[in-house]
Write a protein that holds these residues in place. Structure first.
Motif, PDB file in Angstrom:
ATOM      1  N   ALA A  25       0.894  -1.204   0.010  1.00 43.28           N
ATOM      2  CA  ALA A  25      -0.053   0.058  -0.131  1.00 43.28           C
ATOM      3  C   ALA A  25       0.793   1.217  -0.150  1.00 43.28           C
ATOM      4  O   ALA A  25       0.585   2.226  -0.901  1.00 43.28           O
ATOM      5  CB  ALA A  25      -0.956   0.106   1.184  1.00 43.28           C
ATOM      6  N   GLU A  61      10.104   3.514   6.696  1.00 43.91           N
ATOM      7  CA  GLU A  61       9.811   1.986   6.950  1.00 43.91           C
ATOM      8  C   GLU A  61      10.821   1.628   8.126  1.00 43.91           C
ATOM      9  O   GLU A  61      11.940   2.069   8.179  1.00 43.91           O
ATOM     10  CB  GLU A  61      10.269   1.543   5.622  1.00 43.91           C
ATOM     11  CG  GLU A  61      10.427   0.044   5.835  1.00 43.91           C
ATOM     12  CD  GLU A  61       9.260  -0.670   6.261  1.00 43.91           C
ATOM     13  OE1 GLU A  61       8.045  -0.519   5.745  1.00 43.91           O
ATOM     14  OE2 GLU A  61       9.221  -1.310   7.574  1.00 43.91           O
ATOM     15  N   THR A  97       2.888  -7.759   2.383  1.00 45.29           N
ATOM     16  CA  THR A  97       2.728  -7.896   0.924  1.00 45.29           C
ATOM     17  C   THR A  97       3.776  -8.830   0.495  1.00 45.29           C
ATOM     18  O   THR A  97       3.578  -9.903  -0.462  1.00 45.29           O
ATOM     19  CB  THR A  97       2.770  -6.546   0.304  1.00 45.29           C
ATOM     20  OG1 THR A  97       1.907  -5.734   0.959  1.00 45.29           O
ATOM     21  CG2 THR A  97       2.635  -6.944  -0.990  1.00 45.29           C
ATOM     22  N   ASP A 133       1.237  -0.191  14.729  1.00 49.40           N
ATOM     23  CA  ASP A 133       1.556   1.284  15.117  1.00 49.40           C
ATOM     24  C   ASP A 133       0.625   2.397  14.390  1.00 49.40           C
ATOM     25  O   ASP A 133       0.379   3.356  15.036  1.00 49.40           O
ATOM     26  CB  ASP A 133       3.043   1.533  14.420  1.00 49.40           C
ATOM     27  CG  ASP A 133       4.186   0.380  14.913  1.00 49.40           C
ATOM     28  OD1 ASP A 133       3.614  -0.719  15.542  1.00 49.40           O
ATOM     29  OD2 ASP A 133       5.256   0.730  14.728  1.00 49.40           O
ATOM     30  N   GLU A 156      -3.800  -2.757   4.964  1.00 55.50           N
ATOM     31  CA  GLU A 156      -4.406  -3.501   6.414  1.00 55.50           C
ATOM     32  C   GLU A 156      -4.419  -2.695   7.257  1.00 55.50           C
ATOM     33  O   GLU A 156      -5.114  -2.765   8.183  1.00 55.50           O
ATOM     34  CB  GLU A 156      -3.410  -4.579   6.464  1.00 55.50           C
ATOM     35  CG  GLU A 156      -4.112  -5.797   7.391  1.00 55.50           C
ATOM     36  CD  GLU A 156      -3.177  -7.047   7.630  1.00 55.50           C
ATOM     37  OE1 GLU A 156      -2.426  -7.053   6.731  1.00 55.50           O
ATOM     38  OE2 GLU A 156      -3.356  -7.901   8.386  1.00 55.50           O
TER      39      GLU A 156
HETATM   40  P1  ADP Z   1      -0.138  -3.513   3.423  1.00 56.67           P
HETATM   41  O1  ADP Z   1      -0.320  -4.645   2.987  1.00 56.67           O
HETATM   42  O2  ADP Z   1      -1.146  -2.838   4.068  1.00 56.67           O
HETATM   43  O3  ADP Z   1       0.832  -2.624   2.538  1.00 56.67           O
HETATM   44  P2  ADP Z   1       2.264  -4.331   4.694  1.00 56.67           P
HETATM   45  O4  ADP Z   1       2.340  -5.267   5.959  1.00 56.67           O
HETATM   46  O5  ADP Z   1       2.706  -5.056   3.512  1.00 56.67           O
HETATM   47  O6  ADP Z   1       0.770  -3.657   4.873  1.00 56.67           O
HETATM   48  O7  ADP Z   1       3.300  -3.310   5.052  1.00 56.67           O
HETATM   49  C1  ADP Z   1       3.305  -2.327   6.327  1.00 56.67           C
HETATM   50  C2  ADP Z   1       4.711  -1.904   6.345  1.00 56.67           C
HETATM   51  O8  ADP Z   1       4.808  -0.798   7.390  1.00 56.67           O
HETATM   52  C3  ADP Z   1       5.619  -2.808   6.822  1.00 56.67           C
HETATM   53  O9  ADP Z   1       6.824  -2.917   5.921  1.00 56.67           O
HETATM   54  C4  ADP Z   1       5.941  -2.413   8.256  1.00 56.67           C
HETATM   55  O10 ADP Z   1       7.217  -2.752   8.454  1.00 56.67           O
HETATM   56  C5  ADP Z   1       5.826  -1.022   8.108  1.00 56.67           C
HETATM   57  N1  ADP Z   1       5.485  -0.244   9.347  1.00 56.67           N
HETATM   58  C6  ADP Z   1       4.837  -0.652  10.394  1.00 56.67           C
HETATM   59  N2  ADP Z   1       4.839   0.353  11.286  1.00 56.67           N
HETATM   60  C7  ADP Z   1       5.450   1.244  10.931  1.00 56.67           C
HETATM   61  C8  ADP Z   1       5.875   2.478  11.597  1.00 56.67           C
HETATM   62  N3  ADP Z   1       5.554   2.700  12.750  1.00 56.67           N
HETATM   63  N4  ADP Z   1       6.954   3.185  11.054  1.00 56.67           N
HETATM   64  C9  ADP Z   1       7.399   2.885   9.947  1.00 56.67           C
HETATM   65  N5  ADP Z   1       6.936   1.752   9.096  1.00 56.67           N
HETATM   66  C10 ADP Z   1       6.097   0.756   9.657  1.00 56.67           C
END
Ligand code: ADP
Length: 594
Positions: free
Chosen positions: A155, A174, A183, A364, A562
């Motif tokens: 996303a 990230e 993903t 988060d 998600e």
């Molecule tokens: P989606 O399928 O909705 O894209 P993903 O699980 O594939 O969700 O990706 C979410 C990303 O966000 C992951 O790479 C995760 O490590 C990152 N993430 C989660 N919390 C934080 C945060 N507090 N700051 C930066 N990145 C984050």
């Protein structure tokens, strides 16, 4: 589907040393006087998927180069953390490095290999010359851009690329050392009504049918407006992935996940999220979108009118502020890997459940948004997958033998659930058994009918971890994990009798039966359920704007993937997560720039 590829990586020599490159054994005699040891030395360690071999170059007890000679670690997940280890070891000339997030088996194996190379050089960790503390980090403590995207999963990268295409100056944060989130570890399939593949195969489908299936699959709890947007934009989203991002999809293969009335999930090359994530990252890199890795967003910043104006984040021990002129896109994924948070919303999903999720999936973004007044929805709806590794929680593709005729036993040697029942029913069934473990049992006939051979790497790992055992007899099989042999044999006899007479399973009414289980070799695999997807999250409107409980827009805040709730209702159908993140990731990226 997670793919494991044997890789031979040639990691750059950070400093090249004349006469010291390319050797796989010591090129110079260790000279241990005051000057220290110089030369190139080989070492080996054990990673997650086998040996890791390195060449370490030393100059007077200073590590000046690390080259990976052999590695079989997971493609897409391991490279960045391993590179981070190498960078830190070289910068600090020490094996005492800061924690590297993700791929811990791989990074530990790499450190072990480096230490073993030092051993080959006759140098202990203590002998390494202390280097002056690195020059103070030049990271500015403040950035100002148009759009900040939090999370570099599907996303987040989709939103970042779309916003950049619309002319915005974008930064991606990230928290992990690698991109891709869940993903990356997904199968990467997405549902697309009216796709070119359906056309090729003559499958009749419609936006209305897909909408109806999705709503029904979520027990009619989803927000119909969001589902309509999902369905109407699925095709244009998939075409964007194919044409703009260059994701390759198989032209003549479709999957039909449970709850879909026709086959409609297009299938990426390699059957893994890696294809999509690597192409999204390549596109983002081509657009020169900066990614701040190992940077964890902690707080959403608002102005006096409650408009979101940026994000505060931590990187190492630094606090960095990212101001966003246009807005922030939250794309932080779900909370499946956060047991405490799971339990706060639904006590059922306690630590008995592992998770199939990437470890950064800790909710988060949901917590940050809630703190500034965002409404949450459907938080109690948590999806499990029943047949996962009892050790790692990772979804087991080997255990797909369940669909081809394998039977599920408990320690007492009895069957306790329909093997093809709903995911939640099987999951709860397994947890109610002794040790909260199910034992999947199959024979050679099932193996031959299954696609187990595609997952040799996973199979080998399960054997190595003591989760899977192959035997010549049922007796050996039962004894190996201490199952009640007498009962198990009786149950199997009854089952085999059923197969030969009526062809119907008289005890658990297992659908789609094919085989008796009596042909050696036999297999037994321990399985347990894991949390797989969290349906709940922040409330958004059809423009991907985050909403308050009062139905007001939180200005400057968008969300996709998600992290959001309301699109899947009580239950997400297979293949809908990628459609969701593509459609709403693109909308968030467009809307935040408007
Ligand atoms: P989606 O399928 O909705 O894209 P993903 O699980 O594939 O969700 O990706 C979410 C990303 O966000 C992951 O790479 C995760 O490590 C990152 N993430 C989660 N919390 C934080 C945060 N507090 N700051 C930066 N990145 C984050």
């Amino acid at each position: 589907m997670k793919r494991f590829l044997a890789m031979m990586l040639a990691v750059l020599m950070v400093f090249s040393l004349a006469g010291c490159t390319g050797a796989s054994t010591a090129t110079e005699e260790p000279a241990t006087e005051v000057t220290g040891v110089s030369g190139t030395f080989e070492g080996a360690g054990e990673g997650k998927d086998g040996a890791i071999r390195v060449n370490v170059t030393l100059e007077k007890n200073v590590i000046t180069g690390i080259e990976i000679l052999e590695s079989h670690e997971t493609e897409g997940l391991s490279e960045a953390p391993m590179q981070e280890v190498i960078d830190q070891v070289l910068t600090k000339n020490s094996l005492s490095i800061d924690e590297v997030s993700g791929a811990s088996y791989s990074t530990n194996g790499l450190l072990e290999a480096i230490e073993s190379a030092l051993g080959a050089a006759g140098v202990t960790v203590a002998d390494l010359v202390a280097v002056a503390a690195a020059a103070s980090d030049q990271t500015p403590l403040e950035y100002r851009v148009d759009v900040v995207v939090v999370g570099a999963g599907g996303a987040g990268m989709t939103a970042a690329i779309t916003a950049t295409e619309a002319g915005a100056d974008v930064i991606v944060l990230e928290k992990m050392s690698f991109v891709g989130g869940n993903t990356l570890v997904s199968g990467g399939e997405l549902n697309v009504p009216g796709s070119w593949v359906q056309e090729n195969k003559g499958v009749q489908d419609s936006i209305e049918q897909y909408t109806a299936d999705t709503l029904k699959g979520g027990d009619n709890q989803a927000n119909p407006e969001l589902v309509a947007v999902l369905a109407e934009n699925a095709l244009s989203g998939a075409e964007w992935l194919r044409d703009e991002i260059k994701v390759n999809y198989q032209p003549d293969y479709l999957m039909q996940f449970g709850g879909h009335s026709v086959p409609r999930a297009i299938f990426p090359e390699g059957g893994s999220g890696y294809e999509m994530i690597s192409k999204l990252k390549a596109k983002a890199d081509g657009m020169e979108i900066p990614f701040h890795m190992n940077t964890r967003a902690t707080t959403l910043l608002t102005d006096e009118n409650d408009r979101v104006i940026g994000v505060e984040a931590t990187k190492g021990d630094q606090t960095v502020t990212f101001f966003a002129e246009n807005g922030v896109v939250l794309a932080t994924g779900g909370f499946g890997a956060n047991v405490e948070m799971r339990m706060a919303y639904n006590a059922e999903y306690d630590e008995r459940y592992n998770s199939t999720d990437q470890e950064g999936t800790t909710g988060d973004g949901i917590a940050m948004a809630e703190k500034i007044g965002a409404a949450l929805v459907d938080m109690e709806f948590i999806q499990t997958y029943p047949a996962c590794s009892v050790k790692t929680g990772i979804l087991s593709y080997v255990a797909d033998t369940r669909f081809d005729g394998a039977l599920l036993f408990n320690k007492e040697g009895d069957r306790f659930v329909g093997e093809l029942d709903r995911r939640d029913v099987i999951s709860k069934g397994i947890l109610a058994q002794t040790d909260s473990i199910g034992y999947l049992v199959w024979d050679n006939q099932v193996t031959e009918a299954s696609h187990m051979d595609h997952f040799q790497k996973e199979y080998d790992e399960l054997v190595k971890n003591g989760e899977l055992f192959k035997a010549d007899s049922v007796e050996e099989l039962a004894n190996h994990f201490g199952l009640n042999l007498e009962k198990m044999q009786a149950v199997l006899d009854q089952y085999n009798e059923d197969m030969k007479t009526t062809g119907e399973d008289s005890v658990w009414n297992r659908r789609g039966l094919k085989f008796s289980i009596e042909e050696a070799p036999f297999y037994i695999q321990k399985v347990a359920p894991s949390v797989h997807h969290t349906m709940g999250g922040v409330v958004i409107n059809t423009q991907a704007q985050v909403m308050t409980a009062e139905g007001q827009v939180v200005e400057g805040l968008y969300a996709a993937g998600e992290v959001t709730g309301g699109i899947h209702g009580k239950n997400r159908l297979g293949g809908n997560a990628i459609t969701d993140l593509t459609v709403f990731g693109r909308i968030a990226g467009e809307e935040v720039v408007k």
